[in-house]
Design an enzyme around this catalytic site. Structure first.
Site, PDB file in Angstrom:
ATOM      1  N   SER A   1       0.823  -1.204   0.000  1.00  0.00           N
ATOM      2  CA  SER A   1       0.000   0.000   0.000  1.00  0.00           C
ATOM      3  C   SER A   1       0.859   1.256   0.000  1.00  0.00           C
ATOM      4  O   SER A   1       0.558   2.221  -0.712  1.00  0.00           O
ATOM      5  CB  SER A   1      -0.929  -0.017   1.219  1.00  0.00           C
ATOM      6  OG  SER A   1      -1.688   1.164   1.299  1.00  0.00           O
TER       7      SER A   1
ATOM      8  N   PHE B   1       2.378   2.024  -3.518  1.00  0.00           N
ATOM      9  CA  PHE B   1       1.443   2.569  -4.501  1.00  0.00           C
ATOM     10  C   PHE B   1       0.974   3.967  -4.116  1.00  0.00           C
ATOM     11  O   PHE B   1       0.702   4.796  -4.994  1.00  0.00           O
ATOM     12  CB  PHE B   1       0.262   1.616  -4.681  1.00  0.00           C
ATOM     13  CG  PHE B   1       0.567   0.473  -5.598  1.00  0.00           C
ATOM     14  CD1 PHE B   1       0.432   0.624  -6.967  1.00  0.00           C
ATOM     15  CD2 PHE B   1       1.025  -0.727  -5.114  1.00  0.00           C
ATOM     16  CE1 PHE B   1       0.727  -0.406  -7.837  1.00  0.00           C
ATOM     17  CE2 PHE B   1       1.324  -1.779  -5.963  1.00  0.00           C
ATOM     18  CZ  PHE B   1       1.179  -1.615  -7.333  1.00  0.00           C
ATOM     19  N   HIS B   2       0.861   4.267  -2.817  1.00  0.00           N
ATOM     20  CA  HIS B   2       0.569   5.644  -2.421  1.00  0.00           C
ATOM     21  C   HIS B   2       1.697   6.584  -2.862  1.00  0.00           C
ATOM     22  O   HIS B   2       1.442   7.702  -3.333  1.00  0.00           O
ATOM     23  CB  HIS B   2       0.384   5.731  -0.900  1.00  0.00           C
ATOM     24  CG  HIS B   2      -1.001   5.381  -0.443  1.00  0.00           C
ATOM     25  ND1 HIS B   2      -1.436   4.082  -0.295  1.00  0.00           N
ATOM     26  CD2 HIS B   2      -2.058   6.170  -0.104  1.00  0.00           C
ATOM     27  CE1 HIS B   2      -2.692   4.084   0.120  1.00  0.00           C
ATOM     28  NE2 HIS B   2      -3.092   5.342   0.245  1.00  0.00           N
ATOM     29  N   GLU B   3       2.922   6.131  -2.704  1.00  0.00           N
ATOM     30  CA  GLU B   3       4.064   6.956  -3.115  1.00  0.00           C
ATOM     31  C   GLU B   3       4.074   7.160  -4.627  1.00  0.00           C
ATOM     32  O   GLU B   3       4.345   8.266  -5.116  1.00  0.00           O
ATOM     33  CB  GLU B   3       5.363   6.294  -2.656  1.00  0.00           C
ATOM     34  CG  GLU B   3       6.621   7.053  -3.014  1.00  0.00           C
ATOM     35  CD  GLU B   3       6.743   8.368  -2.262  1.00  0.00           C
ATOM     36  OE1 GLU B   3       7.449   9.263  -2.767  1.00  0.00           O
ATOM     37  OE2 GLU B   3       6.135   8.511  -1.179  1.00  0.00           O
TER      38      GLU B   3
ATOM     39  N   ILE C   1       1.528   9.784  -5.893  1.00  0.00           N
ATOM     40  CA  ILE C   1       1.773  11.182  -5.525  1.00  0.00           C
ATOM     41  C   ILE C   1       3.138  11.660  -6.003  1.00  0.00           C
ATOM     42  O   ILE C   1       3.269  12.740  -6.588  1.00  0.00           O
ATOM     43  CB  ILE C   1       1.653  11.367  -3.991  1.00  0.00           C
ATOM     44  CG1 ILE C   1       0.249  10.972  -3.531  1.00  0.00           C
ATOM     45  CG2 ILE C   1       1.948  12.817  -3.606  1.00  0.00           C
ATOM     46  CD1 ILE C   1       0.057  11.044  -2.040  1.00  0.00           C
TER      47      ILE C   1
END
Length: 540
Positions: free
Chosen positions: A462, A465-467, A470
């Site tokens: 998680s 994929f957040h990194e 953004i």
């Protein structure tokens, strides 16, 4: 938004009204008996009198007590006095009153007797132990509808004042090119990349079709799926990094690419597992009785096409479907989506942008000033985040599900009531949560990986994929989003410990709102904004 009255309160209002009618109608006739005015009070009182008359024939003490209450109400004592009397008597006393017995050889159960003994100076005013409504033992057993309405009124009043103050200070900051500008035309490579993403599901389908016809072996299928899914995520990253596009365009492309990647992994993993189950059944292995699902391995282009557009990340051959499409409902949801998207744009342009532009880097300036900026940014940022949740998880996914007649619409649970960070992540984003459980968490457990390590791996995926979603559009790789997600792991441990120590406590819920919404998100916004400004300044 007012809270509707409960059925109990409505019923009490009717009974009280009937009692007042009984009292106000000239009280007594010439013979000193009560008039039959109480019968006009309505069918509710008549029904209760009929029930109480029947209860005299061998019914329990509770039924007799109800009869006494109705007689007292008709005599004009009122619901509140009946409640006072009942609260003051224990069960034995209630049984005595209901059966006509009492101290001193019997108590009359007539209305005149009730009026005679109600609130006499010699009658005890305090009969049992009671808690204050706001005490810790009773607070969760009380209704707080009035306080909820007060919070809404205060929220509307405070935010109305803030809107007026902001308009007086900054004026109207919404630009005419907010929705579409000439710069958006320069992002055509990202648009072409997004339109070419369906090539990867077609490639995955071709691999599965070749496997079904026994043209390729199992190891080759696994390698090809790895190549296809990896290319599906690297290709958009390279396009974004090579183009100086708008951040919003890059975020949209990365979200689409990550969605395609997650669906490709589920498609490949599910087909691999179905082949393994088919081999087990061929060997004579018996499945548990509770598994009534058809595990037949079948490669269907129609199933894949529906899966790629459906609001889910977990592949299966068929899904629960609704009977029809509610066109009027879809129109109403689309109107709501437009309205709340406009609200988000207004908050971003009118509030968040001025606060961020007038702030310093939170890690390089004055600490107190940085804390003040973060707290000032937290409220509009929280509003935008809640609007984003409502627009995407409720409106958009439900609109898509309605158009596709997709039946399972549990896209989120009541995450706002989560008592721990762990509960929040299990209820906030159900499509991703189901994907994580299905394709990461339980496969890790089945391969002998400890539970704690499996949770850590899920958070690691998680965080990556957040990194990507953004950092890539911003062209900044400072790992702020990655660190923010991985910081949830110690918070999970801490809130689980607090929940185990303080049973039925909302300490974890308060910590979630504080660290995640009040400090976490505004801090990340400031960090990425100032790093983005520094990058643009250095490039020029």
């Amino acid at each position: 938004m007012a809270v509707m009255e409960s059925p109990e309160s409505v019923g009490e209002a009717k009974v009280t009204e009937s009692a007042e009618n009984a009292i106000s109608d000239s009280n007594y006739d010439r013979n000193g008996s009560l008039r039959r005015r109480a019968s006009v009070a309505g069918p509710a009182v008549k029904e209760s009198e009929a029930v109480s008359d029947a209860s005299l024939k061998g019914k329990s003490a509770d039924d007799n007590e109800e009869r006494n209450q109705n007689e007292i109400v008709n005599a004009g004592v009122g619901v509140e006095l009946v409640r006072e009397l009942n609260d003051g008597m224990d069960e034995k006393e209630k049984e005595k009153v209901g059966s006509g017995e009492g101290r001193g050889g019997g108590v009359e159960s007539s209305p005149a007797s009730a009026l005679k003994f109600t609130y006499r100076p010699s009658m005890p005013a305090h009969r049992r132990i009671k808690e204050s409504p706001l005490s810790s033992d009773a607070i969760f057993r009380q209704s707080h509808a009035g306080l909820f309405n007060l919070c809404i009124v205060v929220l509307v009043a405070v935010n109305s004042r803030l809107i007026i103050e902001n308009l007086m200070k900054y004026g109207w900051l919404i630009r005419s090119d907010f929705w579409f500008s000439s710069r958006s035309l320069g992002d055509w490579p990202l648009l072409m990349c997004c339109l070419s993403l369906p090539v990867f599901p077609l490639a995955a389908f071709s691999v599965e079709k070749l496997m079904q016809k026994k043209y390729i072996s199992e190891p080759v299928v696994v390698i090809l799926h790895i190549i296809i899914s990896t290319t599906a995520i690297l290709y958009p990253i390279l396009v974004i990094l090579r183009c100086d596009s708008a951040v919003l365009s890059g975020v949209n492309l990365m979200l689409a690419a990550c969605t395609v990647w997650l669906k490709l992994i589920s498609y490949a993993h599910t087909n691999y597992d179905m082949r393994a189950l088919a081999k087990s059944l061929d060997k004579g292995e018996v499945l548990p009785n509770y598994l009534n699902t058809d595990f037949t391995y079948d490669v269907s282009f129609k199933s894949l096409a529906y899966f790629m557009v459906a609001p889910t990340l977990c592949y299966q051959l068929s899904y629960p479907r609704t009977a029809c499409i509610r066109k009027g409902w879809v129109v109403r949801q689309v109107i709501k989506l437009i309205i709340f998207t406009g609200v988000m744009g207004f908050i971003i342009e009118q509030y968040i942008n001025p606060i961020v532009q007038n702030s310093q880097h939170p890690l390089k300036g004055n600490i107190l000033y940085a804390v003040e900026r973060v707290l000032k940014l937290s409220v509009p940022n929280l509003y935008v985040w809640l609007c984003m949740f409502y627009c995407f998880f409720h409106l958009w996914l439900n609109i898509l599900a309605e158009l596709l007649r997709f039946g399972d619409r549990e896209f989120y649970k009541d995450w706002w009531n989560a008592k721990t960070i762990d509960e929040y992540w299990r209820m906030w984003n159900m499509p991703v949560h189901k994907w994580m459980v299905r394709h990461i968490y339980f496969p890790c457990l089945r391969n002998g990986i400890p539970k704690g390590v499996a949770i850590l791996i899920a958070f690691l995926v998680s965080a990556v994929f957040h990194e990507l979603c953004i950092a890539v559009p911003c062209h900044i790789f400072k790992l702020w989003a990655f660190i923010g997600i991985m910081f949830q792991v110690p918070l999970v441990i801490l809130t689980n410990y607090l929940q185990a120590k303080f049973k039925n406590s909302m300490v974890g819920n308060m910590m979630f709102w504080c660290f995640f919404s009040i400090y976490g998100q505004p801090m990340c916004v400031l960090l990425y904004y100032h790093d983005l400004m520094n990058r643009k300044g250095n490039s020029t």
